[in-house]
Design a protein around this motif. Structure first.
Motif, PDB file in Angstrom:
ATOM      1  N   ILE A  61       0.853  -1.195   0.000  1.00 60.45           N
ATOM      2  CA  ILE A  61       0.000   0.000   0.000  1.00 60.45           C
ATOM      3  C   ILE A  61       0.888   1.243   0.000  1.00 60.45           C
ATOM      4  CG2 ILE A  61      -1.559   1.365   1.425  1.00 60.45           C
ATOM      5  CD1 ILE A  61      -3.161  -0.706   0.167  1.00 60.45           C
TER       6      ILE A  61
ATOM      7  N   LYS B 231       0.826   4.077  -2.648  1.00 61.16           N
ATOM      8  CA  LYS B 231       0.566   5.430  -2.210  1.00 61.16           C
ATOM      9  C   LYS B 231       1.547   6.405  -2.848  1.00 61.16           C
ATOM     10  CE  LYS B 231       0.140   7.284   2.341  1.00 61.16           C
ATOM     11  NZ  LYS B 231       0.228   6.885   3.748  1.00 61.16           N
TER      12      LYS B 231
ATOM     13  N   ILE C 108     -14.392   1.722  -4.703  1.00 58.99           N
ATOM     14  CA  ILE C 108     -13.524   0.598  -4.340  1.00 58.99           C
ATOM     15  C   ILE C 108     -14.322  -0.704  -4.493  1.00 58.99           C
ATOM     16  CG2 ILE C 108     -11.971  -0.350  -2.590  1.00 58.99           C
ATOM     17  CD1 ILE C 108     -12.124   2.382  -1.165  1.00 58.99           C
TER      18      ILE C 108
ATOM     19  N   THR D 155      -7.793  -3.774   3.887  1.00 53.27           N
ATOM     20  CA  THR D 155      -7.189  -3.055   2.766  1.00 53.27           C
ATOM     21  C   THR D 155      -8.169  -2.043   2.170  1.00 53.27           C
ATOM     22  OG1 THR D 155      -5.881  -5.018   2.318  1.00 53.27           O
ATOM     23  CG2 THR D 155      -5.945  -3.349   0.590  1.00 53.27           C
TER      24      THR D 155
ATOM     25  N   PHE E 184     -10.763   1.652  -7.611  1.00 53.62           N
ATOM     26  CA  PHE E 184      -9.791   0.830  -6.904  1.00 53.62           C
ATOM     27  C   PHE E 184     -10.317  -0.593  -6.792  1.00 53.62           C
ATOM     28  CE2 PHE E 184      -8.609   5.048  -5.845  1.00 53.62           C
ATOM     29  CZ  PHE E 184      -7.227   5.008  -5.727  1.00 53.62           C
TER      30      PHE E 184
ATOM     31  N   MET F 251      -1.564   6.170  -6.204  1.00 51.41           N
ATOM     32  CA  MET F 251      -2.824   6.247  -5.455  1.00 51.41           C
ATOM     33  C   MET F 251      -3.722   7.356  -5.983  1.00 51.41           C
ATOM     34  SD  MET F 251      -3.595   4.126  -3.237  1.00 51.41           S
ATOM     35  CE  MET F 251      -5.100   3.838  -2.334  1.00 51.41           C
TER      36      MET F 251
ATOM     37  N   ILE G 167      -7.572   1.989   1.983  1.00 46.82           N
ATOM     38  CA  ILE G 167      -7.717   2.791   0.763  1.00 46.82           C
ATOM     39  C   ILE G 167      -8.735   3.908   0.996  1.00 46.82           C
ATOM     40  CG2 ILE G 167      -8.445   2.768  -1.660  1.00 46.82           C
ATOM     41  CD1 ILE G 167      -7.361  -0.104  -1.816  1.00 46.82           C
TER      42      ILE G 167
END
Ligand SMILES: Nc1nc2c(ncn2[C@@H]2O[C@H](COP(=O)(O)OP(=O)(O)OP(=O)(O)O)[C@@H](O)[C@H]2O)c(=O)[nH]1
Ligand SMILES: [Mg+2]
Length: 312
Positions: A172, A176, A220, A199, A186, A180, A203
């Motif tokens: 992550i 990022k 997401i 996770t 996502f 990101m 996010i």
């Protein structure tokens, strides 16, 4: 029929030939790209990026199947990282997407990141134009989000999908760092593993801080691409973003952004090539480098002199 006509009629072999010419950077390729350009601009470009092995190819394959169900034609560009992470990714992609290989409505092309005259991002862009001109309605580009060029490629898509997987906190962090903020959608893939919900939360938390300038709230989705789970929701999410773009004039804006980016890249490349050509006639770069190294001049003055000679 000549090559251009065949491409415009959707002939995959003609398209493959032009793409090879593009990769080799031939003058013929440039002429062909000019000829097809008026027939581009209709395809919807989707970028898929994320860490190595996160399931991008599997997702691409599944999304393609979903789009085919909806009667849409699909072009796929798999940018092979040839990275230390994943050897043989091209082969892997071919196998994963093989079920589409007999489908006329799908065109798949892998591109290696090495050995591109004029840069990977521009040749990928040229390949998008080829697939667009041959009539592919959706063009999916898969890249590993590691290098600047790869990020640039997906940045220019209409919809950018960022893929993450559960349980890798560091991953992550990597995401990022660079990619990101470019995600419209996502995906937490491999949701069959522990920690998928965490996770998703991570996010979500990251997205709290940023906001997109066009008013889109990134979505997401959890998927198990290997089993085809969550793919219809994801595909609807992608199509939802597409609708949003069309409603908000964002589609035109993104198209213009891409055009601007392509133009600037090409200008930069051609100007540099011209300058180096001109200098080659006058003994090349070395004499100038010598003078700079000896502090007889400085890099700024040297570049200014070269530009002046070019009439700029
Ligand atoms: N457990 C699990 N494995 C998955 C899932 N989706 C894909 N995989 C597996 O993960 C591995 C990598 O999948 P790929 O689709 O090649 O991943 P990729 O991101 O395209 O990989 P590179 O292109 O090499 O970076 C394969 O063995 C897949 O079968 C999933 O949802 N769950
Ligand atoms: Mg892959």
């Amino acid at each position: 029929m000549d090559l251009i006509d065949r491409i415009l009629h959707g002939d995959p072999r003609a398209a493959a030939r032009l793409i090879t010419m593009v990769e080799n950077g031939t003058a013929e390729a440039v002429a062909a790209l000019k000829a097809i350009y008026p027939h581009t601009g209709r395809g919807y470009v989707i970028g898929i990026t994320g860490p190595p092995g996160s399931g991008k190819s599997t997702l691409t394959d599944r999304i393609t199947a979903e789009l085919r169900q909806l009667g849409k034609t699909v072009g796929i560009i798999a940018v092979d990282p040839t990275s230390p992470f994943t050897g043989g990714a091209i082969l892997g992609d071919r196998i994963r997407m093989q079920r589409h290989s007999l489908d006329d409505g799908v065109f798949i092309r892998s591109m290696a990141t090495r050995g591109h005259l004029g840069g990977l991002s521009r040749s990928t862009n040229d390949v998008v134009d080829v697939l667009d001109a041959m009539g592919k309605e959706y063009i999916l580009i898969e890249t590993v989000g590691v290098g600047q060029a790869e990020i640039e490629i997906v940045r220019t898509a209409h919809t950018t999908i960022v893929v993450a997987v559960p349980g890798l906190g560091d991953e992550i962090q990597v995401i990022k760092a660079g990619i990101m903020e470019i995600g419209d959608v996502f995906v937490v893939n491999k949701a069959d593993r522990d920690g998928a919900d965490r996770t998703v939360l991570e996010i979500e938390m990251m997205l709290e801080h940023g906001e997109s300038d066009d008013g889109w709230r990134p979505k997401i989705f959890k998927t198990v691409a290997a089993r085809g789970e969550g793919i219809d929701a994801l595909t609807q999410g992608i199509l939802g973003h597409r609708e949003f773009l069309f409603e908000e004039e964002g589609h035109r804006r993104k198209g213009r952004e891409r055009t601007r980016w392509v133009f600037r890249g090409l200008l930069q490349e051609r100007l540099t090539a011209r300058a180096l050509e001109r200098m080659a006639r006058g003994g090349g770069l070395d004499p100038l480098v010598d003078r700079i190294a000896a502090r007889e001049t400085d890099p700024y003055t040297a570049v200014e002199e070269v530009l002046k000679k070019l009439g700029l």
